[in-house]
Design a protein around this motif. Structure first.
Motif, PDB file in Angstrom:
ATOM      1  N   ARG A   1     -15.333  -6.982   7.345  1.00  0.00           N
ATOM      2  CA  ARG A   1     -14.252  -7.759   6.723  1.00  0.00           C
ATOM      3  C   ARG A   1     -13.019  -6.891   6.467  1.00  0.00           C
ATOM      4  NH1 ARG A   1     -16.034  -8.647   0.407  1.00  0.00           N
ATOM      5  NH2 ARG A   1     -15.832  -6.467  -0.093  1.00  0.00           N
ATOM      6  N   PHE A   2     -13.131  -5.575   6.720  1.00  0.00           N
ATOM      7  CA  PHE A   2     -12.009  -4.662   6.535  1.00  0.00           C
ATOM      8  C   PHE A   2     -11.442  -4.226   7.876  1.00  0.00           C
ATOM      9  CE2 PHE A   2     -14.693  -4.068   2.788  1.00  0.00           C
ATOM     10  CZ  PHE A   2     -13.776  -4.351   1.787  1.00  0.00           C
ATOM     11  N   VAL A   3     -10.131  -4.000   7.906  1.00  0.00           N
ATOM     12  CA  VAL A   3      -9.459  -3.492   9.104  1.00  0.00           C
ATOM     13  C   VAL A   3      -8.599  -2.295   8.709  1.00  0.00           C
ATOM     14  CG1 VAL A   3      -9.429  -5.661  10.375  1.00  0.00           C
ATOM     15  CG2 VAL A   3      -7.570  -5.135   8.825  1.00  0.00           C
ATOM     16  N   VAL A   4      -8.350  -1.430   9.677  1.00  0.00           N
ATOM     17  CA  VAL A   4      -7.517  -0.249   9.442  1.00  0.00           C
ATOM     18  C   VAL A   4      -6.057  -0.655   9.559  1.00  0.00           C
ATOM     19  CG1 VAL A   4      -6.913   2.055  10.249  1.00  0.00           C
ATOM     20  CG2 VAL A   4      -9.294   1.303  10.311  1.00  0.00           C
TER      21      VAL A   4
ATOM     22  N   GLU B   1       1.428  -4.526  -5.045  1.00  0.00           N
ATOM     23  CA  GLU B   1       1.723  -5.857  -4.494  1.00  0.00           C
ATOM     24  C   GLU B   1       0.512  -6.784  -4.595  1.00  0.00           C
ATOM     25  OE1 GLU B   1       4.671  -6.924  -3.229  1.00  0.00           O
ATOM     26  OE2 GLU B   1       5.642  -4.993  -3.613  1.00  0.00           O
ATOM     27  N   GLY B   2      -0.582  -6.303  -5.204  1.00  0.00           N
ATOM     28  CA  GLY B   2      -1.778  -7.120  -5.390  1.00  0.00           C
ATOM     29  C   GLY B   2      -2.727  -7.132  -4.209  1.00  0.00           C
ATOM     30  N   ILE B   3      -2.617  -6.144  -3.337  1.00  0.00           N
ATOM     31  CA  ILE B   3      -3.482  -6.063  -2.158  1.00  0.00           C
ATOM     32  C   ILE B   3      -4.522  -4.977  -2.383  1.00  0.00           C
ATOM     33  CG2 ILE B   3      -3.553  -5.608   0.330  1.00  0.00           C
ATOM     34  CD1 ILE B   3      -0.571  -6.513   0.381  1.00  0.00           C
ATOM     35  N   PRO B   4      -5.813  -5.325  -2.397  1.00  0.00           N
ATOM     36  CA  PRO B   4      -6.847  -4.305  -2.569  1.00  0.00           C
ATOM     37  C   PRO B   4      -6.893  -3.368  -1.353  1.00  0.00           C
ATOM     38  CG  PRO B   4      -7.774  -6.533  -2.748  1.00  0.00           C
ATOM     39  CD  PRO B   4      -6.367  -6.664  -2.311  1.00  0.00           C
ATOM     40  N   VAL B   5      -7.041  -2.080  -1.621  1.00  0.00           N
ATOM     41  CA  VAL B   5      -7.012  -1.060  -0.571  1.00  0.00           C
ATOM     42  C   VAL B   5      -8.170  -0.097  -0.769  1.00  0.00           C
ATOM     43  CG1 VAL B   5      -5.648   0.809   0.427  1.00  0.00           C
ATOM     44  CG2 VAL B   5      -4.500  -1.199  -0.459  1.00  0.00           C
ATOM     45  N   PHE B   6      -8.726   0.369   0.357  1.00  0.00           N
ATOM     46  CA  PHE B   6      -9.759   1.391   0.342  1.00  0.00           C
ATOM     47  C   PHE B   6      -9.336   2.505   1.278  1.00  0.00           C
ATOM     48  CE2 PHE B   6     -11.628  -2.714  -0.478  1.00  0.00           C
ATOM     49  CZ  PHE B   6     -12.303  -2.481  -1.664  1.00  0.00           C
ATOM     50  N   LEU B   7      -9.591   3.742   0.876  1.00  0.00           N
ATOM     51  CA  LEU B   7      -9.294   4.890   1.723  1.00  0.00           C
ATOM     52  C   LEU B   7     -10.596   5.434   2.287  1.00  0.00           C
ATOM     53  CD1 LEU B   7      -6.616   6.832  -0.353  1.00  0.00           C
ATOM     54  CD2 LEU B   7      -6.274   5.101   1.410  1.00  0.00           C
ATOM     55  N   LYS B   8     -10.649   5.543   3.606  1.00  0.00           N
ATOM     56  CA  LYS B   8     -11.836   6.083   4.268  1.00  0.00           C
ATOM     57  C   LYS B   8     -11.540   7.512   4.705  1.00  0.00           C
ATOM     58  CE  LYS B   8     -15.001   5.284   8.046  1.00  0.00           C
ATOM     59  NZ  LYS B   8     -15.243   4.580   9.291  1.00  0.00           N
ATOM     60  N   ASP B   9     -12.463   8.418   4.478  1.00  0.00           N
ATOM     61  CA  ASP B   9     -12.385   9.834   4.856  1.00  0.00           C
ATOM     62  C   ASP B   9     -11.409  10.649   4.008  1.00  0.00           C
ATOM     63  OD1 ASP B   9     -14.293   9.424   6.826  1.00  0.00           O
ATOM     64  OD2 ASP B   9     -12.800   9.027   8.380  1.00  0.00           O
ATOM     65  N   ALA B  10     -10.970  10.122   2.894  1.00  0.00           N
ATOM     66  CA  ALA B  10     -10.051  10.875   2.033  1.00  0.00           C
ATOM     67  C   ALA B  10     -10.750  12.084   1.414  1.00  0.00           C
ATOM     68  CB  ALA B  10      -9.478   9.980   0.935  1.00  0.00           C
ATOM     69  N   ASN B  11     -11.989  11.915   0.995  1.00  0.00           N
ATOM     70  CA  ASN B  11     -12.719  13.033   0.383  1.00  0.00           C
ATOM     71  C   ASN B  11     -12.982  14.142   1.392  1.00  0.00           C
ATOM     72  OD1 ASN B  11     -12.751  11.752  -2.073  1.00  0.00           O
ATOM     73  ND2 ASN B  11     -14.737  10.797  -1.714  1.00  0.00           N
ATOM     74  N   ILE B  12     -13.290  13.766   2.627  1.00  0.00           N
ATOM     75  CA  ILE B  12     -13.508  14.763   3.674  1.00  0.00           C
ATOM     76  C   ILE B  12     -12.223  15.545   3.918  1.00  0.00           C
ATOM     77  CG2 ILE B  12     -13.983  15.063   6.141  1.00  0.00           C
ATOM     78  CD1 ILE B  12     -15.815  12.591   5.918  1.00  0.00           C
ATOM     79  N   MET B  13     -11.113  14.827   3.966  1.00  0.00           N
ATOM     80  CA  MET B  13      -9.822  15.473   4.222  1.00  0.00           C
ATOM     81  C   MET B  13      -9.439  16.422   3.091  1.00  0.00           C
ATOM     82  SD  MET B  13      -8.718  14.568   7.147  1.00  0.00           S
ATOM     83  CE  MET B  13      -7.057  15.141   6.938  1.00  0.00           C
TER      84      MET B  13
ATOM     85  N   LYS C   1      -8.002   6.901   6.704  1.00  0.00           N
ATOM     86  CA  LYS C   1      -7.746   5.529   7.092  1.00  0.00           C
ATOM     87  C   LYS C   1      -7.499   4.650   5.875  1.00  0.00           C
ATOM     88  CE  LYS C   1     -10.938   6.897  10.009  1.00  0.00           C
ATOM     89  NZ  LYS C   1     -10.925   8.324   9.941  1.00  0.00           N
ATOM     90  N   VAL C   2      -6.427   3.870   5.938  1.00  0.00           N
ATOM     91  CA  VAL C   2      -6.106   2.904   4.891  1.00  0.00           C
ATOM     92  C   VAL C   2      -6.677   1.569   5.348  1.00  0.00           C
ATOM     93  CG1 VAL C   2      -4.272   1.743   3.619  1.00  0.00           C
ATOM     94  CG2 VAL C   2      -4.007   4.154   4.272  1.00  0.00           C
ATOM     95  N   LEU C   3      -7.677   1.086   4.608  1.00  0.00           N
ATOM     96  CA  LEU C   3      -8.358  -0.159   4.957  1.00  0.00           C
ATOM     97  C   LEU C   3      -7.933  -1.286   4.027  1.00  0.00           C
ATOM     98  CD1 LEU C   3     -11.975   1.261   5.332  1.00  0.00           C
ATOM     99  CD2 LEU C   3     -10.348   0.826   7.161  1.00  0.00           C
ATOM    100  N   VAL C   4      -7.708  -2.449   4.620  1.00  0.00           N
ATOM    101  CA  VAL C   4      -7.419  -3.655   3.841  1.00  0.00           C
ATOM    102  C   VAL C   4      -8.329  -4.764   4.365  1.00  0.00           C
ATOM    103  CG1 VAL C   4      -5.027  -3.054   3.330  1.00  0.00           C
ATOM    104  CG2 VAL C   4      -5.539  -4.374   5.376  1.00  0.00           C
ATOM    105  N   GLU C   5      -8.509  -5.804   3.577  1.00  0.00           N
ATOM    106  CA  GLU C   5      -9.310  -6.936   4.025  1.00  0.00           C
ATOM    107  C   GLU C   5      -8.540  -7.695   5.104  1.00  0.00           C
ATOM    108  OE1 GLU C   5     -10.878  -9.336   0.882  1.00  0.00           O
ATOM    109  OE2 GLU C   5     -11.509  -7.586  -0.266  1.00  0.00           O
TER     110      GLU C   5
ATOM    111  N   ARG D   1       0.045  -9.501   5.344  1.00  0.00           N
ATOM    112  CA  ARG D   1       0.868  -9.230   4.156  1.00  0.00           C
ATOM    113  C   ARG D   1       0.986  -7.729   3.923  1.00  0.00           C
ATOM    114  NH1 ARG D   1       0.081 -10.154  -1.871  1.00  0.00           N
ATOM    115  NH2 ARG D   1      -2.128 -10.036  -1.388  1.00  0.00           N
ATOM    116  N   ALA D   2      -0.122  -6.999   4.085  1.00  0.00           N
ATOM    117  CA  ALA D   2      -0.111  -5.539   3.924  1.00  0.00           C
ATOM    118  C   ALA D   2       0.769  -4.880   4.971  1.00  0.00           C
ATOM    119  CB  ALA D   2      -1.531  -4.984   3.999  1.00  0.00           C
ATOM    120  N   ASN D   3       0.720  -5.370   6.198  1.00  0.00           N
ATOM    121  CA  ASN D   3       1.548  -4.808   7.259  1.00  0.00           C
ATOM    122  C   ASN D   3       3.034  -5.046   6.986  1.00  0.00           C
ATOM    123  OD1 ASN D   3       1.589  -3.309   9.680  1.00  0.00           O
ATOM    124  ND2 ASN D   3       2.071  -5.165  10.811  1.00  0.00           N
ATOM    125  N   ALA D   4       3.373  -6.208   6.428  1.00  0.00           N
ATOM    126  CA  ALA D   4       4.772  -6.495   6.079  1.00  0.00           C
ATOM    127  C   ALA D   4       5.255  -5.547   4.980  1.00  0.00           C
ATOM    128  CB  ALA D   4       4.918  -7.947   5.637  1.00  0.00           C
ATOM    129  N   VAL D   5       4.415  -5.283   3.997  1.00  0.00           N
ATOM    130  CA  VAL D   5       4.769  -4.339   2.932  1.00  0.00           C
ATOM    131  C   VAL D   5       4.942  -2.937   3.514  1.00  0.00           C
ATOM    132  CG1 VAL D   5       3.913  -3.201   0.828  1.00  0.00           C
ATOM    133  CG2 VAL D   5       3.675  -5.675   1.095  1.00  0.00           C
TER     134      VAL D   5
END
Length: 128
Positions: free
Chosen positions: A4-7, A27-39, A53-57, A63-67
């Motif tokens: 359900r998440f995309v990069v 802007e009210g968009i939930p975000v998850f960062l993948k591999d941030a701890n490794i980096m 990677k910045v992941l959004v639903e 909407r996230a891409n427009a922001v």
């Protein structure tokens, strides 16, 4: 990974991903960062992991891409004009670092400028 998440974007620096995350969350968009701890633990393996990677639903992607588009700073040529893609004629290119040689990995600002079109993905050298 839950499908359900995309990069939205990937970054070589954790700080860049964090800035985008904060803006999207404001802007009210939930975000998850993948591999941030490794980096943060091993920053020199950015190329191997593909960066942070910045992941959004999926339903929030447009909407996230427009922001993100409103937040981006697109590349300018030496005269201050937007870099135009020779393939699709879009003026939405970003600086692209190939980092093939060790000196460019250590000092990316020494690498000759290249640009990646955010619309068609074509990579061109400066002045092409």
């Amino acid at each position: 990974m839950d499908n359900r998440f995309v990069v939205l974007e990937s970054f070589q620096l954790v700080a860049d991903a964090e800035i985008l995350k904060l803006k999207l969350e404001s802007e009210g968009i939930p975000v998850f960062l993948k591999d941030a701890n490794i980096m943060q633990a091993e920053p020199f393996i950015a190329t191997a992991t593909g960066g942070v990677k910045v992941l959004v639903e999926k339903e929030d992607f447009l909407r996230a891409n427009a922001v993100y588009d409103a937040l981006r700073q697109y590349a300018l040529d030496k005269d201050g004009n937007p870099v135009t893609c020779p393939n699709c004629k879009a003026t939405r290119s970003e600086r692209y670092f190939k980092r093939e040689k060790l000196r460019y990995r250590l000092f990316p600002f020494l690498e000759p400028p290249r640009y990646r079109c955010t619309q068609c993905g074509m990579i061109t050298a400066a002045g092409s």
